[in-house]
Scaffold this active site. Sequence first.
Site, mmCIF file in Angstrom:
data_model
loop_
_atom_site.group_PDB
_atom_site.id
_atom_site.type_symbol
_atom_site.label_atom_id
_atom_site.label_comp_id
_atom_site.label_asym_id
_atom_site.label_seq_id
_atom_site.Cartn_x
_atom_site.Cartn_y
_atom_site.Cartn_z
ATOM 1 C CE LYS A 213 41.452 44.408 46.173
ATOM 2 N NZ LYS A 213 41.929 43.317 47.033
ATOM 3 C CG ASP A 231 37.632 40.114 44.018
ATOM 4 O OD1 ASP A 231 37.854 39.062 43.067
ATOM 5 O OD2 ASP A 231 36.297 40.239 44.402
#
Length: 367
Positions: A213, A231
């Site tokens: 991420k 996210d």
Amino acid sequence: MSEHEAEAAEAPAKATAKKAPAKKAAAKKTATKKAATAKKAPAKKTATAKKALAKKSPAKKAPTKKAPAAGTAAAKKAPAKKAASGSRPESQASKAKRAAQLNEALAEVYYYAHPELDFENPFELLVATVLSAQTTDLRVNQTTPALFAAYPTPEDMAAANPEELEELIRPTGFFRSKAKSLLGLSAALRDDHGGKVPGSIDELVKLPGVGRKTAFVVLGNAFGVPGLTVDTHFGRLVRRWKLTEQTDAVKVEQEIDDLLPESEWTMFSHRTIFHGRRICHSRKPACGACPIAELCPSYGEGETDPEKAKKLLKYEMGGQPGQRLKPPANYPGTPAPPLPSRDPGAESPTTGPGSGSGSDAAAGAAR
């Protein structure tokens, strides 16, 4: 009367007396036969009736026997078949088409979508992304100017006093675990990469505190390498849009990658995250004020009354962390203009409340 005559007179009487028992016996025998016949007759009649009922019963009982079967096995199978046809998995082509429509609609609403973390180079973006775990981008943007003034390069940060570094980043929360990640990744950049942030996913994920991420935030926004930033906002929305059922970030990334062109990955992430922070909230989505409601298969999970929904909207321009602002008259049909790039001498632009993109390691520590 002589004795002979008396015997002669008694003879008929004796004969009659002998016949009488015989008649009685005969009558009794006849009665016994009738009784036997009477007993047999009902038996025969009963047997006949039973046979008649037996012949008729299958026709009458047949539906009764079938009904329970239909109510148990057959009836249970029928709804299952109906449910199966009703919930038939959506084809990949159909999902890709919907994903393209959603991306296009989001692009019209959030044409100004951008990374909401302030940075001037890849190192600053990497550090800011690590700090954004479990806090707002606004809070990070308020913290990083002093941090980067004290440690402008990986070499500087790698040599920082841990306690001083912790104090500088304390406002972002979980400052001890975040300081450990920053010291580790800065040392790795200094020792293994000549003080430069690498531009590949494989090298980035080897840095302390950096997962996929965080890596894709850096790659997409500092190097122009396409990637999805999965996210909490992104994962929540793509599941609400029925583009995936996955909850694991890597699996979500893989499934959404297959639905959109690679060139759209980074911007689709920004647009989706913008929408999740401003309108499609976790607990109370503002469905009645959503500009892409007609494309959402989960419409109705949140407030559908337009006036009530407007009160749930959150905006990035001005205000304090967590403050709900009065919606502009032209929003969300005509979004606000893009935020300017960060000027060290100017006031930092504000962003909306909600979780930042986040460091994978710090997010894990928070959980």
